[in-house]
Design a protein around this motif. Structure first.
Motif, mmCIF file in Angstrom:
data_model
loop_
_atom_site.group_PDB
_atom_site.id
_atom_site.type_symbol
_atom_site.label_atom_id
_atom_site.label_comp_id
_atom_site.label_asym_id
_atom_site.label_seq_id
_atom_site.Cartn_x
_atom_site.Cartn_y
_atom_site.Cartn_z
ATOM 1 N N GLN A 152 0.574 -1.137 0.120
ATOM 2 C CA GLN A 152 -0.114 0.085 -0.296
ATOM 3 C C GLN A 152 0.545 0.841 0.020
ATOM 4 O O GLN A 152 1.579 1.459 0.955
ATOM 5 C CB GLN A 152 -0.850 0.486 1.451
ATOM 6 N N THR A 153 0.446 2.366 -0.750
ATOM 7 C CA THR A 153 1.106 3.697 -1.053
ATOM 8 C C THR A 153 0.440 4.762 -0.255
ATOM 9 O O THR A 153 -0.874 4.639 -0.953
ATOM 10 C CB THR A 153 1.619 3.438 -2.246
ATOM 11 N N LEU A 154 0.741 5.470 0.740
ATOM 12 C CA LEU A 154 -0.201 6.221 1.149
ATOM 13 C C LEU A 154 0.583 7.798 0.772
ATOM 14 O O LEU A 154 2.158 7.626 1.830
ATOM 15 C CB LEU A 154 -0.843 6.036 1.870
ATOM 16 N N ASN A 155 -0.089 9.135 0.545
ATOM 17 C CA ASN A 155 0.794 10.454 0.970
ATOM 18 C C ASN A 155 -0.435 11.236 0.777
ATOM 19 O O ASN A 155 -0.767 12.244 0.717
ATOM 20 C CB ASN A 155 1.370 10.242 -0.360
ATOM 21 N N GLU A 156 -0.957 10.851 2.543
ATOM 22 C CA GLU A 156 -1.931 12.026 3.114
ATOM 23 C C GLU A 156 -1.591 12.697 4.177
ATOM 24 O O GLU A 156 -1.516 12.168 4.988
ATOM 25 C CB GLU A 156 -2.714 11.071 2.712
ATOM 26 N N ASN A 157 -1.865 13.736 4.566
ATOM 27 C CA ASN A 157 -1.238 14.271 6.050
ATOM 28 C C ASN A 157 0.086 13.630 5.931
ATOM 29 O O ASN A 157 -0.026 13.924 7.392
ATOM 30 C CB ASN A 157 -2.722 14.170 6.207
ATOM 31 N N GLY A 158 0.718 13.273 5.397
ATOM 32 C CA GLY A 158 2.204 13.369 6.171
ATOM 33 C C GLY A 158 3.238 13.001 5.046
ATOM 34 O O GLY A 158 3.036 12.843 3.633
ATOM 35 N N PRO A 159 4.626 12.305 5.650
ATOM 36 C CA PRO A 159 4.960 11.985 4.594
ATOM 37 C C PRO A 159 4.480 10.178 3.885
ATOM 38 O O PRO A 159 3.783 9.975 4.121
ATOM 39 C CB PRO A 159 5.649 11.124 5.439
ATOM 40 N N LEU A 160 5.792 10.161 2.396
ATOM 41 C CA LEU A 160 4.929 9.287 1.686
ATOM 42 C C LEU A 160 5.480 7.975 1.933
ATOM 43 O O LEU A 160 6.172 7.396 2.932
ATOM 44 C CB LEU A 160 6.005 9.255 0.453
ATOM 45 N N VAL A 161 4.169 7.190 2.300
ATOM 46 C CA VAL A 161 4.280 5.508 3.874
ATOM 47 C C VAL A 161 4.601 4.519 1.537
ATOM 48 O O VAL A 161 3.297 4.519 1.761
ATOM 49 C CB VAL A 161 3.541 5.756 4.003
ATOM 50 N N THR A 162 5.264 3.376 1.858
ATOM 51 C CA THR A 162 5.185 2.472 0.947
ATOM 52 C C THR A 162 5.065 1.718 1.714
ATOM 53 O O THR A 162 5.606 1.441 2.710
ATOM 54 C CB THR A 162 6.242 1.920 0.064
ATOM 55 N N VAL A 163 3.814 0.818 2.027
ATOM 56 C CA VAL A 163 4.360 -1.081 3.118
ATOM 57 C C VAL A 163 4.255 -2.004 2.694
ATOM 58 O O VAL A 163 3.629 -1.936 1.924
ATOM 59 C CB VAL A 163 2.821 -1.006 4.288
ATOM 60 N N ASN A 164 4.797 -3.291 2.515
ATOM 61 C CA ASN A 164 4.887 -4.499 2.030
ATOM 62 C C ASN A 164 4.953 -5.251 3.145
ATOM 63 O O ASN A 164 5.630 -5.308 3.825
ATOM 64 C CB ASN A 164 6.411 -4.650 1.556
ATOM 65 N N LEU A 165 4.091 -6.252 3.004
ATOM 66 C CA LEU A 165 3.672 -7.427 4.282
ATOM 67 C C LEU A 165 3.413 -8.040 4.254
ATOM 68 O O LEU A 165 2.728 -8.927 3.018
ATOM 69 C CB LEU A 165 2.761 -6.412 5.525
ATOM 70 N N THR A 166 4.060 -9.541 4.408
ATOM 71 C CA THR A 166 3.183 -11.056 4.320
ATOM 72 C C THR A 166 2.493 -11.105 5.439
ATOM 73 O O THR A 166 3.224 -11.506 6.959
ATOM 74 C CB THR A 166 4.323 -12.312 3.928
ATOM 75 N N ILE A 167 1.895 -12.020 5.720
ATOM 76 C CA ILE A 167 0.807 -12.559 6.278
ATOM 77 C C ILE A 167 1.162 -13.628 6.537
ATOM 78 O O ILE A 167 -0.057 -14.102 5.564
ATOM 79 C CB ILE A 167 -0.972 -11.533 6.581
ATOM 80 N N THR A 168 0.764 -15.036 7.760
ATOM 81 C CA THR A 168 1.153 -15.485 7.444
ATOM 82 C C THR A 168 0.384 -16.608 8.787
ATOM 83 O O THR A 168 0.272 -16.398 9.871
ATOM 84 C CB THR A 168 2.414 -16.293 7.749
ATOM 85 N N PRO A 169 -0.794 -17.460 8.815
ATOM 86 C CA PRO A 169 -1.666 -18.012 9.511
ATOM 87 C C PRO A 169 -0.223 -19.012 10.212
ATOM 88 O O PRO A 169 -0.032 -19.761 9.442
ATOM 89 C CB PRO A 169 -3.240 -18.515 9.342
ATOM 90 N N GLN A 170 -0.367 -19.059 12.004
ATOM 91 C CA GLN A 170 0.465 -19.699 12.262
ATOM 92 C C GLN A 170 -0.265 -21.389 12.652
ATOM 93 O O GLN A 170 -1.294 -21.373 11.887
ATOM 94 C CB GLN A 170 0.799 -19.351 13.994
#
Length: 242
Positions: free
Chosen positions: A224-242
């Protein structure tokens, strides 16, 4: 199947950071009943503890992200209407604690997804978005290894008045070999675009399904890339069930 919205965790984490500034089974000719798997998924729902790992790029600085969250999908129930159509409601939520550059961050977010009585995606609402299917969408009855295709496209607004268009989203699928010859890995891919048709997020849910339509949620990944009311943020995540 569960991806009628963007990855909630990725959305929530991006917004928080911006605000604070901070082995396949090989080839097979089998067909797999995706529609049956979708019905099974929304009939039963799930709750899983999952491990989160990835990075957040904040104004060019790479920050490690890790944590444990609880992912919940409630069974589709509570008959209602959505945009004048009969609908079922399924709620997706994520809650837990994430560590960003050694700093704890609490996550608690949910979205309501609306489905037709035959489990076709109609739209969703939550996290400042109200998205409506641009045309009737549907999951294919059966799929085979190597198959890809569209499921539904949404027009997205700030709320249910639909007075402010924010962009669009598309949900598609891709089928790869599963861990055995009698299974397939089905990836549901949600891609979001702004008003200039520039991609701003991508979330991919991966499920293993068998020839009877049983399913197992394997993982989710996204950015996700976001640049609203703050700095440019790009998040890359992996979510794995236990």
């Amino acid at each position: 199947m569960g991806t009628y919205n963007k990855a909630l965790l990725i959305m929530a984490l991006s917004a928080s950071l911006s605000a604070c500034g901070g082995g396949g089974g090989g080839g097979t000719t089998l067909s797999f009943p995706l529609q049956t798997a979708v019905v099974n998924l929304y009939s039963t729902g799930y709750q899983k503890t999952a491990v989160v790992s990835g990075t957040a790029l904040v104004s060019g600085l790479s920050i490690p992200v890790s944590g444990i969250v609880t992912l919940t999908l409630t069974p589709a129930a509570n008959p209602t209407t959505f945009e004048g159509q009969d609908a079922l409601v399924a709620t997706t939520s994520v809650a837990g604690s994430i560590t960003v550059n050694s700093q704890p961050l609490s996550i608690d977010s949910s979205t309501q997804g609306f489905l037709s009585p035959t489990y076709a995606p109609l739209g969703y609402a939550g996290n400042g978005q109200y998205c409506v299917a641009a045309a009737a969408g549907s999951y294919p009855s059966t799929v085979t290894i190597g198959q890809t295709g569209p499921i539904v496209s949404y027009n997205c607004y700030t709320d249910n008045t639909k007075s402010t268009l924010t962009g669009s989203e598309s949900l598609s699928f891709a089928v790869a070999p599963g861990p055995s010859l009698s299974t397939a890995t089905v990836s549901l891919i949600d891609t979001s675009f702004d008003l200039s048709n520039v991609q701003v997020s991508r979330a991919q849910d991966n499920y293993v399904i068998d020839t009877a339509g049983n399913y197992t949620f394997v993982s989710e990944s996204g950015e996700q890339t976001l640049n609203e009311n703050g700095p440019l943020v790009t998040v890359n995540l992996t979510i794995t069930p236990q």
